[in-house]
Design an enzyme around this catalytic site. Sequence first.
Site, PDB file in Angstrom:
ATOM      1  N   HIS A 216       0.813  -1.211   0.000  1.00  0.00           N
ATOM      2  CA  HIS A 216       0.000   0.000   0.000  1.00  0.00           C
ATOM      3  C   HIS A 216       0.852   1.269   0.000  1.00  0.00           C
ATOM      4  O   HIS A 216       0.342   2.355  -0.222  1.00  0.00           O
ATOM      5  CB  HIS A 216      -1.002  -0.040   1.159  1.00  0.00           C
ATOM      6  CG  HIS A 216      -2.159  -0.938   0.847  1.00  0.00           C
ATOM      7  ND1 HIS A 216      -3.440  -0.681   1.216  1.00  0.00           N
ATOM      8  CD2 HIS A 216      -2.203  -2.104   0.154  1.00  0.00           C
ATOM      9  CE1 HIS A 216      -4.241  -1.649   0.782  1.00  0.00           C
ATOM     10  NE2 HIS A 216      -3.496  -2.523   0.138  1.00  0.00           N
ATOM     11  N   SER A 220       0.153  -1.017  -6.294  1.00  0.00           N
ATOM     12  CA  SER A 220       0.287  -2.254  -7.045  1.00  0.00           C
ATOM     13  C   SER A 220       0.959  -2.008  -8.384  1.00  0.00           C
ATOM     14  O   SER A 220       0.793  -0.956  -8.996  1.00  0.00           O
ATOM     15  CB  SER A 220      -1.083  -2.862  -7.292  1.00  0.00           C
ATOM     16  OG  SER A 220      -1.653  -3.269  -6.078  1.00  0.00           O
ATOM     17  N   LYS A 244     -14.126  -8.173  -8.269  1.00  0.00           N
ATOM     18  CA  LYS A 244     -13.319  -9.033  -9.142  1.00  0.00           C
ATOM     19  C   LYS A 244     -12.612 -10.117  -8.316  1.00  0.00           C
ATOM     20  O   LYS A 244     -12.558 -11.275  -8.733  1.00  0.00           O
ATOM     21  CB  LYS A 244     -12.289  -8.190  -9.898  1.00  0.00           C
ATOM     22  CG  LYS A 244     -11.654  -8.957 -11.046  1.00  0.00           C
ATOM     23  CD  LYS A 244     -10.935  -8.041 -12.026  1.00  0.00           C
ATOM     24  CE  LYS A 244     -10.350  -8.855 -13.158  1.00  0.00           C
ATOM     25  NZ  LYS A 244      -9.786  -8.020 -14.228  1.00  0.00           N
ATOM     26  N   ASP A 245     -12.122  -9.748  -7.132  1.00  0.00           N
ATOM     27  CA  ASP A 245     -11.515 -10.762  -6.254  1.00  0.00           C
ATOM     28  C   ASP A 245     -12.560 -11.790  -5.818  1.00  0.00           C
ATOM     29  O   ASP A 245     -12.249 -12.969  -5.643  1.00  0.00           O
ATOM     30  CB  ASP A 245     -10.896 -10.104  -5.015  1.00  0.00           C
ATOM     31  CG  ASP A 245      -9.536  -9.484  -5.322  1.00  0.00           C
ATOM     32  OD1 ASP A 245      -8.984  -9.771  -6.406  1.00  0.00           O
ATOM     33  OD2 ASP A 245      -9.017  -8.717  -4.485  1.00  0.00           O
ATOM     34  N   GLU A 288       5.772 -33.740  -0.435  1.00  0.00           N
ATOM     35  CA  GLU A 288       4.551 -33.302  -1.086  1.00  0.00           C
ATOM     36  C   GLU A 288       4.899 -32.590  -2.385  1.00  0.00           C
ATOM     37  O   GLU A 288       6.009 -32.086  -2.554  1.00  0.00           O
ATOM     38  CB  GLU A 288       3.806 -32.342  -0.154  1.00  0.00           C
ATOM     39  CG  GLU A 288       3.321 -33.022   1.118  1.00  0.00           C
ATOM     40  CD  GLU A 288       1.867 -33.409   1.036  1.00  0.00           C
ATOM     41  OE1 GLU A 288       1.584 -34.507   0.528  1.00  0.00           O
ATOM     42  OE2 GLU A 288       1.026 -32.618   1.473  1.00  0.00           O
TER      43      GLU A 288
END
Lengths: 423, 250
Positions: A216, A220, A244-245, A288
Amino acid sequence: MAGLNKSDFKNPVVNWIDTRLPLFTLMNKEYAVFPTPRNFNYLWNFGALASVALVLMIVTGIFLAMNYTPDGSMAFDSVERIMRDVNYGWLLRYAHANGASMFFLVVYVHIFRGLYYGSYKTPRELLWMLGVVILLLMMATAFMGYVLPWGQMSFWGATVITNLFSAFPVVGNAIVTWLWGGFAVGDPTLHRFFSLHYLLPFVIFAVVFLHVIALHITGSNNPLGIDVKSPQDTLPFHPYYTIKDSVGLCVFFLVWSFFIFFEPNFFANPDNYIPANPLQTPSEIVPEWYLLPFYAILRSVPNKLGGVLMMFGSILVLFVIPWLDTSPVRSAKFRPIWRALFWVLVASTIALGFVGAHRPEGWWVVLGRVATTYYFLHFLVLMPIVGKLERPLPLPESISRPVISRGGGPLPGGAPAKPMEKP
Amino acid sequence: MRAATTLALLGTLLAAAPALAQEEGKLPHVNWSFSGPFGTYDRAAAQRGFQIYKEVCSNCHSLKEAYYRDLEGIGLSAAQVKAIAASVTVPTIGDDGQPAERPALPSDHFKSPFPNEKAARAALNGALPPDLSVITLAREGGADYVYGVLTGYGEPPAGMKMGEGMNYNKMFPGHQIAMPQPLQPDQVTYADGTKATLDQEAHDVVTFLEYVANPHMEERKRIGVKVILFLAMLTGITYAVKRKVWSDVH
Ligand code: HEM
């Protein structure tokens, strides 16, 4: 500097609180009006998805811990008890076990997104480095979590991985004994791994917090990799990116649920349903899937210490790529050569994943060595050189330009002013 | 092995996992009632399977994670389960503080045939029969594999040297298994008149073992279908809202 916050929320209670503790102002500033580049694609969902995965891992984990017993003679049975007797225990455990895979899946996409769009470059170096710290912590957490059910793979995986530290000269063996709390993986090891497995996710949470603060501050990055130049380039985070998220989150939950309810043991190794037995080594010890590429690098080096150093090096190198990359252009979209090399890196990493799952014999060894070599070549050699030599494509003037010119029409009414308004 | 497939999945996400060819004998492909997203346990088969477990396998194999009450999940009544449990005695401490025995309750774990590993090995020539509670999860190939072991006995190929007390099995890794062939045709007599062929017996006992390993499978899938339908709808709605919100931007 002391003084009440000047709040003007309509709700008097909210306003009263916010005047004294401006949480609402903070949330509004960072998550509602926060100006965000308008041109994100769906790859920008993955940070939010990772955050949600982390929270869900913590929540399911806490409930599992209420019923789990970290004792060598009881751990395996206590997991089975969770699966059979605890109300919806099977749901908790399957959500948590598959959640680890989902978390890594999402974070790997998130990282490769950063690599492709140059999100690690100035001014986001620290943001990126905090991300690498998160990755390291995630790997430690997942590794220790996998030990807890105390199946054969738990036990032997723990043995193999902790034994790596014995490669260090002089202090190696002492470190291993110290890690084990004894002279072999046993009860003390299981107890401390449980304790740490409970602790580390909260440390991750704290680092994610810093990661987001850093985000922040810098703002971005975006698919074009160019800086935000005017308010026209941005949209308020809410409602544009909250919605959108949310779309991405729904799809993420769909995939996760598919595994929980219909293929809950897809990522599981059958050997881990056999209780740990120190006297019987499984025919193959594999970690894994999300750790396989690193395991492959480890085994590609003929020398044990060399392998260990290369394995850690493969992650540590990520810390310095902001300075290894000499190109001033962020997004690979405008770097044809680098873009091709990016896909070679992706291919090498996936190849390493396959190599890690196979016995180091025949062609697997060759493939492992080629892919390992490329991995390091990519960052240590190609990154600085290509950045200097490559001739990038012309960059767009601003984020809003290409968006608008593609649409062909004039600016939609009111849009430029909108980002600055309170919603 | 599974993990390698998973990586391939990274790209396509939902591709079905191709059945990995076993290094040892070929996996049989049995039609199970419980496979697929809507699969359920064939109650009759599972009950016959329990009969086989009780009459044959339980002489050697424990089922220690399971409870007698779990049998209600394959369609036995509470009274039947109570009677089955009561036919077994389990150790307890008597009112005088001395070790004693009592009939088992539905809430008791299945009683193991041997008190400990040493007793099992002593009785079985040094071999150790594994606990079968999660056996179909604990082997690559799952139910198909266990079925393959139970039906995989035969004469060793000419020239193969068998170890002392070992039996040839085309499914078992290494082809030499310490378990003598447990099932023969007509080994048991089914109360429901089903003909007890070897395949039928193996099919039934594996159905039972699959149930014991995943007693919540039916509930899991039932909830799963609802969750997926709900999320699919939510995805659709959310996407529509997203389109609406973004309509003034593009
Ligand atoms: C627990 C794991 C992680 C969480 C929860 C997390 C969370 C987030 C969130 C919420 C964002 C903002 C949304 C977005 O841009 O997608 C973000 C951005 C970012 N993350 Fe992470 N992250 C994690 C791991 C990592 C890792 C391992 C790396 C790199 C090694 C990384 C590198 C970045 C970068 C560079 C950005 C800025 C990207 C941009 O704006 O283009 N993150 N992260």
